[in-house]
Design a protein around this motif. Structure first.
Motif, PDB file in Angstrom:
ATOM      1  N   UNK A  38      -6.320 -95.285  70.073  1.00 10.93           N
ATOM      2  CA  UNK A  38      -6.235 -93.969  70.724  1.00 10.93           C
ATOM      3  C   UNK A  38      -5.067 -93.164  70.187  1.00 10.93           C
ATOM      4  N   UNK A  39      -3.928 -93.829  70.007  1.00  8.16           N
ATOM      5  CA  UNK A  39      -2.755 -93.154  69.450  1.00  8.16           C
ATOM      6  C   UNK A  39      -3.010 -92.712  68.012  1.00  8.16           C
ATOM      7  N   UNK A  40      -3.699 -93.543  67.249  1.00  8.49           N
ATOM      8  CA  UNK A  40      -4.025 -93.167  65.864  1.00  8.49           C
ATOM      9  C   UNK A  40      -4.846 -91.888  65.868  1.00  8.49           C
ATOM     10  N   UNK A  41      -5.836 -91.811  66.751  1.00 13.01           N
ATOM     11  CA  UNK A  41      -6.663 -90.594  66.831  1.00 13.01           C
ATOM     12  C   UNK A  41      -5.791 -89.388  67.162  1.00 13.01           C
ATOM     13  N   UNK A  42      -4.932 -89.517  68.168  1.00  8.07           N
ATOM     14  CA  UNK A  42      -4.056 -88.407  68.564  1.00  8.07           C
ATOM     15  C   UNK A  42      -3.151 -87.999  67.416  1.00  8.07           C
ATOM     16  N   UNK A  43      -2.486 -88.979  66.777  1.00 10.28           N
ATOM     17  CA  UNK A  43      -1.542 -88.655  65.721  1.00 10.28           C
ATOM     18  C   UNK A  43      -2.222 -88.191  64.437  1.00 10.28           C
ATOM     19  N   UNK A  44      -3.465 -88.593  64.220  1.00  7.61           N
ATOM     20  CA  UNK A  44      -4.179 -88.094  63.047  1.00  7.61           C
ATOM     21  C   UNK A  44      -4.692 -86.671  63.283  1.00  7.61           C
ATOM     22  N   UNK A  45      -4.726 -86.237  64.531  1.00  8.96           N
ATOM     23  CA  UNK A  45      -5.074 -84.844  64.833  1.00  8.96           C
ATOM     24  C   UNK A  45      -3.824 -83.970  64.792  1.00  8.96           C
ATOM     25  N   UNK A  46      -2.767 -84.393  65.499  1.00  8.34           N
ATOM     26  CA  UNK A  46      -1.563 -83.543  65.548  1.00  8.34           C
ATOM     27  C   UNK A  46      -0.634 -83.761  64.358  1.00  8.34           C
ATOM     28  N   UNK A  94       3.006 -94.713  75.375  1.00 10.06           N
ATOM     29  CA  UNK A  94       3.150 -95.153  73.981  1.00 10.06           C
ATOM     30  C   UNK A  94       3.213 -93.956  73.036  1.00 10.06           C
ATOM     31  N   UNK A  95       2.292 -93.021  73.193  1.00  5.90           N
ATOM     32  CA  UNK A  95       2.253 -91.841  72.326  1.00  5.90           C
ATOM     33  C   UNK A  95       3.532 -91.022  72.474  1.00  5.90           C
ATOM     34  N   UNK A  96       3.943 -90.785  73.715  1.00  4.20           N
ATOM     35  CA  UNK A  96       5.166 -89.998  73.947  1.00  4.20           C
ATOM     36  C   UNK A  96       6.398 -90.722  73.401  1.00  4.20           C
ATOM     37  N   UNK A  97       6.498 -92.029  73.667  1.00  8.01           N
ATOM     38  CA  UNK A  97       7.656 -92.794  73.195  1.00  8.01           C
ATOM     39  C   UNK A  97       7.693 -92.843  71.673  1.00  8.01           C
TER      40      UNK A  97
END
Length: 167
Positions: free
Chosen positions: A143-151, A79-82
């Motif tokens: 989980x994706x929100x956490x990743x994208x709010x970091x990067x 999901x994150x990569x896509x």
């Protein structure tokens, strides 16, 4: 007035079984665009924005079940990569059809990477409407929100710096 409008629209949305998130966003957009003093309205709401956002994100965080992360690891990664690839490719295709400066076209995808409020709202709606996959959907999205709010902020900063040094 703004709070009353949003509460009424959310109440009507609940009665009509339509997403309250969409009703609240629509009410806000209509209110600010029909207002004779939209800046005054925005200033009035700034005082309550932070506590409401803090409560919303805290309640969303409570739904993040860390025990489910190993089960959705691959789904979450895909999901994150896509999402990242789609943002970069979609914005590149869209920007190529504009008269934007080249540096804007090259950087718009990076500037669109952060994710939070609406995605969390949609995850909550999905959880309510699809209880049998609620834990999986919520964990992947949060989980994706956490990743994208970091990067995301890092990519936005790089995009803005790149745009500022070119064209």
């Amino acid at each position: 007035m703004a709070l009353g409008t949003v509460l009424i629209s959310v109440g009507l949305a609940t009665l009509l079984a339509v997403p309250a998130l969409l009703a609240a966003m629509s009410a806000g957009a209509v209110l600010v665009n029909l207002s004779r003093a939209p800046q005054r309205l925005r200033r009035a709401l700034q005082g309550v924005e932070a506590p409401i956002l803090l409560a919303f994100l805290t309640l969303a965080g409570v739904k993040l079940d860390i025990a489910v992360v190993p089960e959705v690891g691959l789904i979450g990664f895909v999901y994150i990569a896509a999402r990242l690839v789609a943002k970069l490719m979609g914005s590149s295709i869209g920007a190529s059809m504009t008269a934007f400066p080249t540096s804007w076209k090259r950087n718009i995808g990076r500037a669109l990477t952060p994710q939070a409020g609406v995605a969390i709202g949609l995850a909550i709606i999905a959880e309510q409407r699809l209880p049998h996959v609620a834990g999986t959907v919520t964990t992947v999205i949060l989980g994706a929100v956490v990743v994208f709010e970091i990067i995301g902020p890092i990519l936005v900063r790089r995009a803005l710096c790149d745009v500022g040094t070119h064209d």
